[in-house]
Design a protein around this motif. Structure first.
Motif, PDB file in Angstrom:
ATOM      1  N   ALA A  31      -4.224  13.170  -1.200  1.00 32.33           N
ATOM      2  CA  ALA A  31      -2.964  12.647  -0.687  1.00 32.33           C
ATOM      3  C   ALA A  31      -1.798  12.987  -1.600  1.00 32.33           C
ATOM      4  O   ALA A  31      -0.650  13.043  -1.168  1.00 32.33           O
ATOM      5  CB  ALA A  31      -3.064  11.130  -0.503  1.00 32.33           C
ATOM      6  N   SER A  32      -2.104  13.298  -2.874  1.00 35.57           N
ATOM      7  CA  SER A  32      -1.038  13.645  -3.818  1.00 35.57           C
ATOM      8  C   SER A  32      -0.699  15.117  -3.793  1.00 35.57           C
ATOM      9  O   SER A  32       0.152  15.569  -4.544  1.00 35.57           O
ATOM     10  CB  SER A  32      -1.461  13.251  -5.235  1.00 35.57           C
ATOM     11  OG  SER A  32      -2.595  13.999  -5.644  1.00 35.57           O
ATOM     12  N   ALA A  47       0.535   9.859   3.846  1.00 30.45           N
ATOM     13  CA  ALA A  47      -0.570  10.096   4.776  1.00 30.45           C
ATOM     14  C   ALA A  47      -1.794  10.598   4.018  1.00 30.45           C
ATOM     15  O   ALA A  47      -1.696  11.170   2.929  1.00 30.45           O
ATOM     16  CB  ALA A  47      -0.167  11.115   5.827  1.00 30.45           C
ATOM     17  N   LEU A  48      -2.962  10.358   4.596  1.00 28.89           N
ATOM     18  CA  LEU A  48      -4.184  10.925   4.037  1.00 28.89           C
ATOM     19  C   LEU A  48      -4.138  12.448   4.139  1.00 28.89           C
ATOM     20  O   LEU A  48      -3.452  12.996   5.006  1.00 28.89           O
ATOM     21  CB  LEU A  48      -5.408  10.414   4.801  1.00 28.89           C
ATOM     22  CG  LEU A  48      -5.693   8.917   4.796  1.00 28.89           C
ATOM     23  CD1 LEU A  48      -6.887   8.615   5.693  1.00 28.89           C
ATOM     24  CD2 LEU A  48      -5.955   8.412   3.379  1.00 28.89           C
ATOM     25  N   PRO A  49      -4.882  13.163   3.293  1.00 25.57           N
ATOM     26  CA  PRO A  49      -5.062  14.596   3.545  1.00 25.57           C
ATOM     27  C   PRO A  49      -5.805  14.768   4.865  1.00 25.57           C
ATOM     28  O   PRO A  49      -6.374  13.802   5.393  1.00 25.57           O
ATOM     29  CB  PRO A  49      -5.901  15.057   2.357  1.00 25.57           C
ATOM     30  CG  PRO A  49      -6.616  13.832   1.886  1.00 25.57           C
ATOM     31  CD  PRO A  49      -5.660  12.701   2.127  1.00 25.57           C
ATOM     32  N   ALA A  63       0.827  -1.201   0.000  1.00 32.50           N
ATOM     33  CA  ALA A  63       0.000   0.000   0.000  1.00 32.50           C
ATOM     34  C   ALA A  63       0.863   1.253   0.000  1.00 32.50           C
ATOM     35  O   ALA A  63       1.961   1.266   0.570  1.00 32.50           O
ATOM     36  CB  ALA A  63      -0.925   0.005   1.206  1.00 32.50           C
ATOM     37  N   THR A  64       0.347   2.326  -0.625  1.00 31.64           N
ATOM     38  CA  THR A  64       0.993   3.642  -0.550  1.00 31.64           C
ATOM     39  C   THR A  64       0.434   4.449   0.616  1.00 31.64           C
ATOM     40  O   THR A  64       1.174   5.065   1.374  1.00 31.64           O
ATOM     41  CB  THR A  64       0.787   4.412  -1.861  1.00 31.64           C
ATOM     42  OG1 THR A  64       1.380   3.670  -2.922  1.00 31.64           O
ATOM     43  CG2 THR A  64       1.424   5.785  -1.790  1.00 31.64           C
ATOM     44  N   LEU A  65      -0.893   4.437   0.768  1.00 35.29           N
ATOM     45  CA  LEU A  65      -1.530   5.181   1.854  1.00 35.29           C
ATOM     46  C   LEU A  65      -1.345   4.450   3.176  1.00 35.29           C
ATOM     47  O   LEU A  65      -1.347   3.208   3.234  1.00 35.29           O
ATOM     48  CB  LEU A  65      -3.020   5.359   1.567  1.00 35.29           C
ATOM     49  CG  LEU A  65      -3.369   6.188   0.327  1.00 35.29           C
ATOM     50  CD1 LEU A  65      -4.883   6.213   0.116  1.00 35.29           C
ATOM     51  CD2 LEU A  65      -2.825   7.608   0.461  1.00 35.29           C
TER      52      LEU A  65
END
Length: 821
Positions: free
Chosen positions: A217-218, A118-120, A53-55
């Motif tokens: 997130a980006s 991380a999430l926004p 996973a990235t997130l």
């Protein structure tokens, strides 16, 4: 009020990705409920922090499909394993706040040990460890854990607002959505449709966590790893389509090519792209706004980019048209320093003379655009594209929001002082266009000034003013000050009674000394100290503080002292306190009309009866013994308990004596235009709902005037003030009885001089002076000192009439408009 440069709530924005194959499973009982018309679950991801996973976190996203805010206090997001056992419990994350119209809402859930991004900033936070492949998520109208364990039971629970079962989930709507994974989420597709069949409504793809501010997130506009690498299936004209609403609304698009033509770095941030290779359909725009929310774009003008995102329609205000945008963008810069596409020139030859199509008061959104027929269709057909005006005359002065209006048609209904006149409902002035600099650099100019040379920017749309150009400092024409001056009217002669009206815009003691001084100068210098002044929007002694105060003595004491200090007379005043919070206007302000009068020139007849209050209706008394007609109370109010005056100012009536003659004066401030459809909105013709009440008010006042004239056909009556409506409106025609009972003096001026107010670049009339038939000798003047200027003491221009009272009833004569300016 939302302005183009102000921060706005992001539309629900979710970037979809390639769907994975659905998991094959045995059929299970389906649960169908009533599809949601407002808030829905739009995305769920349980692979956060897992291997690959990235997130770092799981999340659930909500979206509001409606045009009204949806409160979430007391609601929750809940989760149940895919195959619940008897001991399985729903896990609960409480929610707070509200979902904005068309907005999104991010709920962060459990974190894993993996992931790098991380999430926004989430709108709510929980700790639920959701399974990556399969599970059930519910939006619940309660924070109490659900108890249902089957699809049928959950469908029957009235607290379940929306339900998503993915993978092998037993509890779901219809058939379960596809399975997700450590690297994929399930997202609702196709305009956020809710058919109550999860498999039909959701697809699997890359997770696209987006919060209510539009942050991702980006980082908003992408440009880094993971951006598109090749043009996708759709170009900008495919997204814009041949109507006002995109045929791809709600869908995710990938690799849209374009050249960056402008960047907005303030307020609602983003950038415009334009396809340098247009199609052959004049109805489909080649420009598009890419909305990055609170994130400053990293692209530059001249960049060739590929952009992926979700197609949204942003409505900046109630009843407005929408702006087609790409939300939650991810972009790749292919090259830099590219030439920009040519501009569309706005002038008499390109902008049609007809304003807009109609739909019998309904929405025109679905109508095919006719850019060669209607100006509003033309502007919509170039939404987001580069356009330009040359040597543009200013028709609406720069305001505090950095907005101004110019005209692309210099010969379209010009006023005497450089504006553009709005003189009928079918005279919408198609050449007007707003200028709002994308970088906050709009120059400060007055009506009649000019942006010399060429002003170029992308075409945008806002709730105030409609279509606009968004230039930068470098693409704005040279500001030319043409020296507009405030007018000064002449002094009344000895036998002339001078009456004026002035809306002083919520004046109260908390205002600075400069406002009092400037308003006082307007009365003393520009109006030459009239004998009687009716004031509108005098607030109570503590302004907008809502504590029951209704007296305006402190306000008037300070204002009349400022007038004296400016060299004017020592005015006396009369008014009636409104019932607290019953007359509309700013909450707590208790605005009212006031009579100011110069006791050295005119006397006020004070008359009161025992028991009179602010809710007592004034009436007309014919005293046959004294051969006179008088008021039952002076000052008095016209039928103040009538529903016509609900939440609105009640007309103030007074009896004055001037050189032995009686003059009845009515000070007005009719209800505002709040709630009307905008002229440039999607509902055509616009519904002017507020006019219904103004027409009732006009009927009430007309009946009162009739009663005065019935008692004395030669009575001298002057009704004046802010009627909040045009000389051609049904309300004003009702008040004057089409000119048979009262004469609207604005109609005695040459057409290019008939205005007292400027709104959205239109010079128009809201303030009026009306006279009864016996007043035949007068000199009338609208005194332009505010509405055309960037620096204003009020947003209204005052006006004055000088009446030869002793000559009333003789052969009509007046020396003509504008005398003594």
């Amino acid at each position: 009020m939302h302005r183009p440069s102000a921060v706005r709530v992001a539309g629900a924005a979710f970037v979809a990705a390639t769907a994975t194959a659905a998991v094959v499973m045995a059929p299970l009982p389906a649960a169908f409920a009533t599809p949601s018309t407002n808030v829905v679950i739009s995305e769920a991801y349980g692979g956060g922090g897992n291997s690959g996973a990235t997130l770092t976190n799981d999340f659930v996203e909500l979206a509001n499909r409606s045009t009204a805010a949806y409160p979430l206090d007391g609601y929750s997001v809940q989760y149940l394993p895919a195959s619940p056992s008897a001991g399985s419990l729903w896990q609960v994350t409480p929610l707070t706040g509200a979902l904005a119209p068309g907005g999104g809402y991010l709920v962060a859930e459990g974190a894993g040990s993996g992931g790098t991004t991380a999430l926004p900033t989430p709108d709510a936070t929980g700790s639920i460890a959701m399974a990556a492949g399969s599970g059930t998520v519910a939006l619940v109208r309660s924070t109490t854990a659900l108890t249902c364990k089957t699809a049928a039971d959950c469908a029957g629970d009235p607290n379940v607002v929306d339900l998503l079962g993915y993978g092998t989930a037993v509890v779901r709507e219809g058939t379960a959505a596809p399975a997700a994974s450590n690297t994929t989420s399930v997202s609702r597709k196709a305009s956020l449709a809710d058919t109550d069949d999860n498999s039909a409504d959701f697809t699997a793809g890359s997770p696209t966590a987006t919060n209510s501010a539009g942050d991702t997130a980006s980082g908003g506009d992408g440009g880094g790893p993971g951006g598109p690498t090749a043009p996708g299936a759709f170009r900008i004209h495919d997204i814009q389509g041949p109507t006002r609403v995109s045929p791809l609304k709600g869908q995710s698009v990938a690799g849209v090519p374009g050249i960056v033509t402008a960047v907005r770095t303030t307020g609602s941030k983003g950038y415009w792209i334009q396809d340098p290779t247009p199609d052959t359909d004049p109805a489909t725009s080649e420009g598009l706004f890419v909305y990055t929310g609170s994130t400053t774009p990293t692209v530059s003008v001249g960049d060739s980019v590929l952009v992926s995102g979700k197609v949204t329609e942003y409505y900046p205000g109630t009843g407005t048209q929408s702006v087609t945008e790409l939300g939650s963008p991810v972009s790749t810069t292919v090259s830099t320093g590219n030439a920009l596409p040519d501009t569309v020139v706005l002038d008499d030859s390109t902008v049609p003379g007809a304003y807009t199509p109609t739909a019998n008061g309904g929405s025109i959104e679905a109508l095919p655009l006719q850019p060669r027929v209607y100006s509003q269709d033309f502007y919509e057909s170039i939404e987001g594209m580069r356009a330009s005006v040359r040597d543009a005359r200013v028709t609406g002065a720069t305001n505090s929001y950095g907005e101004m209006f110019v005209t692309a048609k210099p010969h379209e209904r010009p006023t005497k002082r450089g504006g553009t006149l709005y003189g009928a409902y079918d005279q919408q002035n198609t050449g007007r266009i707003e200028i709002v600099a994308a970088d906050g650099s709009t120059p400060t100019l007055n009506v009649g000034d000019e942006l010399a040379g060429t002003t170029t920017g992308p075409v945008d749309y806002a709730s105030f003013g409609g279509y606009l150009l968004a230039p930068s400092a470098a693409t704005t024409g040279t500001a030319v000050d043409n020296g507009l001056k405030q007018e000064v009217t002449r002094k009344q002669k000895g036998k002339e009674l001078a009456l004026a009206t002035y809306n002083v815009e919520n004046l109260d003691p908390t205002d600075g000394a400069d406002k009092f001084a400037r308003l006082a100068k307007g009365i003393v210098t520009n109006l030459s100290s009239p004998d009687i002044v009716t004031l509108e929007e005098i607030q109570d002694d503590n302004g907008a503080t809502d504590d029951g105060t209704v007296s305006a003595e402190a306000t008037l004491t300070r204002f009349t002292a400022a007038i004296t200090a400016a060299g004017g007379p020592k005015y006396s005043w009369r008014y009636i306190n409104p019932v607290n919070d019953q007359d509309g206007g700013e909450p707590g302000g208790n605005i009212r009309q006031v009579f100011l009068f110069n006791p050295k020139r005119v006397s006020f007849v004070d008359r009161a009866s025992a028991g009179d209050t602010s809710t007592t209706a004034v009436s007309v008394v014919k005293d046959k013994r004294k051969h006179e007609t008088r008021l039952s109370a002076s000052p008095g109010r016209i039928d103040p308990t009538s529903a016509a005056w609900a939440n609105s100012r009640k007309p103030l009536v007074g009896e004055f004596r001037f050189q032995g003659d009686t003059v009845f004066v009515i000070a007005n401030h009719f209800n505002s235009k709040g709630g009307d459809d905008p002229m440039h909105g999607r509902f055509q013709e616009p519904v002017r709902s507020s006019e219904t009440q103004r027409k009732l008010q006009a009927e009430e006042e007309n009946a009162f005037v009739d009663s005065v004239l019935a008692a004395d056909p030669k009575a001298r009556i002057v009704a004046l003030g802010d009627l909040n409506d045009y000389e051609f409106s049904d309300a004003v025609k009702t008040l004057t009885d089409n000119g048979d009972v009262l004469t609207d003096l604005i109609n005695t001026l040459p057409v290019p001089e008939r205005y007292s107010y400027v709104f959205d670049g239109n010079s128009q009339t809201l303030d009026h002076i009306l006279t009864s038939p016996s007043i035949t000798h007068y000199d009338y003047d609208v005194v332009h000192i505010n509405a055309e200027f960037a620096d204003q003491a009020s947003d209204h221009d005052p006006q004055v009439v000088r009446i030869d009272v002793n000559s009333c009833g003789r052969k009509a004569y007046h020396p003509g408009p504008g005398k003594g300016k």
